[in-house]
Design an enzyme around this catalytic site. Structure first.
Site, PDB file in Angstrom:
ATOM      1  N   ARG A   7       0.810  -1.293   0.150  1.00  0.00           N
ATOM      2  CA  ARG A   7      -0.070  -0.264  -0.093  1.00  0.00           C
ATOM      3  C   ARG A   7       0.848   1.301  -0.202  1.00  0.00           C
ATOM      4  O   ARG A   7       1.841   1.312   0.672  1.00  0.00           O
ATOM      5  CB  ARG A   7      -1.004   0.103   1.138  1.00  0.00           C
ATOM      6  CG  ARG A   7      -1.760   1.479   1.464  1.00  0.00           C
ATOM      7  CD  ARG A   7      -2.755   1.240   2.483  1.00  0.00           C
ATOM      8  NE  ARG A   7      -1.921   1.518   3.822  1.00  0.00           N
ATOM      9  CZ  ARG A   7      -1.311   2.563   4.114  1.00  0.00           C
ATOM     10  NH1 ARG A   7      -1.455   3.420   3.487  1.00  0.00           N
ATOM     11  NH2 ARG A   7      -0.394   2.574   5.228  1.00  0.00           N
ATOM     12  N   VAL A   8       0.494   2.222  -0.741  1.00  0.00           N
ATOM     13  CA  VAL A   8       0.876   3.501  -0.823  1.00  0.00           C
ATOM     14  C   VAL A   8      -0.123   4.432  -0.590  1.00  0.00           C
ATOM     15  O   VAL A   8      -1.337   4.454  -0.677  1.00  0.00           O
ATOM     16  CB  VAL A   8       1.910   3.898  -2.092  1.00  0.00           C
ATOM     17  CG1 VAL A   8       3.099   3.202  -2.061  1.00  0.00           C
ATOM     18  CG2 VAL A   8       0.951   3.835  -3.425  1.00  0.00           C
ATOM     19  N   SER A   9      -0.136   5.523   0.171  1.00  0.00           N
ATOM     20  CA  SER A   9      -0.723   6.489   0.495  1.00  0.00           C
ATOM     21  C   SER A   9      -1.518   7.393  -0.343  1.00  0.00           C
ATOM     22  O   SER A   9      -2.612   7.862  -0.568  1.00  0.00           O
ATOM     23  CB  SER A   9      -0.353   7.428   1.623  1.00  0.00           C
ATOM     24  OG  SER A   9       0.081   6.518   2.801  1.00  0.00           O
ATOM     25  N   LYS A  10      -0.736   7.738  -1.583  1.00  0.00           N
ATOM     26  CA  LYS A  10      -1.333   8.760  -2.632  1.00  0.00           C
ATOM     27  C   LYS A  10      -1.295   7.916  -3.990  1.00  0.00           C
ATOM     28  O   LYS A  10      -0.627   7.000  -4.296  1.00  0.00           O
ATOM     29  CB  LYS A  10      -0.214   9.926  -2.753  1.00  0.00           C
ATOM     30  CG  LYS A  10       0.035  10.550  -1.496  1.00  0.00           C
ATOM     31  CD  LYS A  10       0.870  11.834  -1.814  1.00  0.00           C
ATOM     32  CE  LYS A  10       1.052  12.601  -0.716  1.00  0.00           C
ATOM     33  NZ  LYS A  10       2.091  13.604  -1.034  1.00  0.00           N
ATOM     34  N   GLN A  15       4.022   8.394  -5.353  1.00  0.00           N
ATOM     35  CA  GLN A  15       4.494   7.221  -4.650  1.00  0.00           C
ATOM     36  C   GLN A  15       4.537   5.972  -5.424  1.00  0.00           C
ATOM     37  O   GLN A  15       3.479   5.929  -6.150  1.00  0.00           O
ATOM     38  CB  GLN A  15       3.852   7.246  -3.270  1.00  0.00           C
ATOM     39  CG  GLN A  15       4.042   8.607  -2.219  1.00  0.00           C
ATOM     40  CD  GLN A  15       3.248   8.190  -0.925  1.00  0.00           C
ATOM     41  OE1 GLN A  15       2.515   7.160  -0.755  1.00  0.00           O
ATOM     42  NE2 GLN A  15       3.479   9.230   0.065  1.00  0.00           N
TER      43      GLN A  15
END
Length: 208
Positions: A7-10, A15
């Site tokens: 998972r990446v936040s953006k 990212q």
């Protein structure tokens, strides 16, 4: 079978999951068994994680790069891994704070038990603060009347209270001075923050 979750936040491309992907593949995860999301860890709607959890079978092991890739918070993390354990699915963290967690080993299970104890401690502190807040509201004569809008402070109290099975929604709404509709627009029945609640906290942080 080893299954990996990333998972990446953006979701704007700023990212990438390359670092996580390389680490998971190096740990033995087949690239076809990798699931990913591009979303904040606090969001409920993570289709990649949902698909990953559905795909897991007894005897499989879920592997993540770091602990914070999986859970929205410590409580959610503990609940998720406990559900995996009940299904006979292992859990392993490759690096970071939770790198000692591998529920297939005795040491890993001990480390996760420590995290579970921290989550329980966190819940108890929230309950104590909630009870103190409700008692303070009662002392100021807040027993209902005209409903007021949701505030960040009320949201935190509601979030903690809704996570407890003994909470009576009608009494909670009366204590906080909000309607049931307002409550459920901001918080789920199990105490998770909905998008309206996230926006409220985001506005508060910007003005703080």
């Amino acid at each position: 079978m080893l299954v990996g979750y990333m998972r990446v936040s953006k979701a704007d491309g700023s990212q990438a999951t390359d670092l996580q992907r390389d680490a998971l593949v190096e740990a033995g995860v087949d690239p076809e068994q990798l699931y990913e999301d591009q979303a904040s860890g606090k969001r409920d709607d993570r289709p990649g994680l949902d698909a990953c959890l559905r795909a897991l079978r007894a005897g499989d092991t879920l592997i993540v790069w770091k602990l914070d890739r999986l859970g929205r918070n410590l409580t959610h993390l503990v609940e998720t891994v406990n559900k995996l354990n009940a299904r006979g699915v292992g859990f392993k963290v490759l690096t970071g704070q939770g790198a000692s967690i591998d529920t297939a080993t005795a040491n890993g299970r001990l480390m996760f038990a420590f995290f579970a104890a921290l989550a329980e401690f966190e819940r108890e502190l929230i309950v104590e603060r909630t009870q103190a807040g409700l008692a303070s509201a009662r002392a100021r004569g807040r027993h209902g009347g005209r409903p007021f809008k949701m505030t960040a402070a009320k949201l935190r109290l509601a979030q903690a209270a809704m996570g407890k099975p003994e909470t009576k929604v009608a009494e909670l709404c009366a204590e906080l001075g909000i309607t049931r509709q307002t409550l459920y627009r901001h918080v789920t029945p199990d105490g998770q923050i909905r998008p309206d609640g996230e926006r409220l906290l985001s506005r508060r942080n910007k003005t703080a």
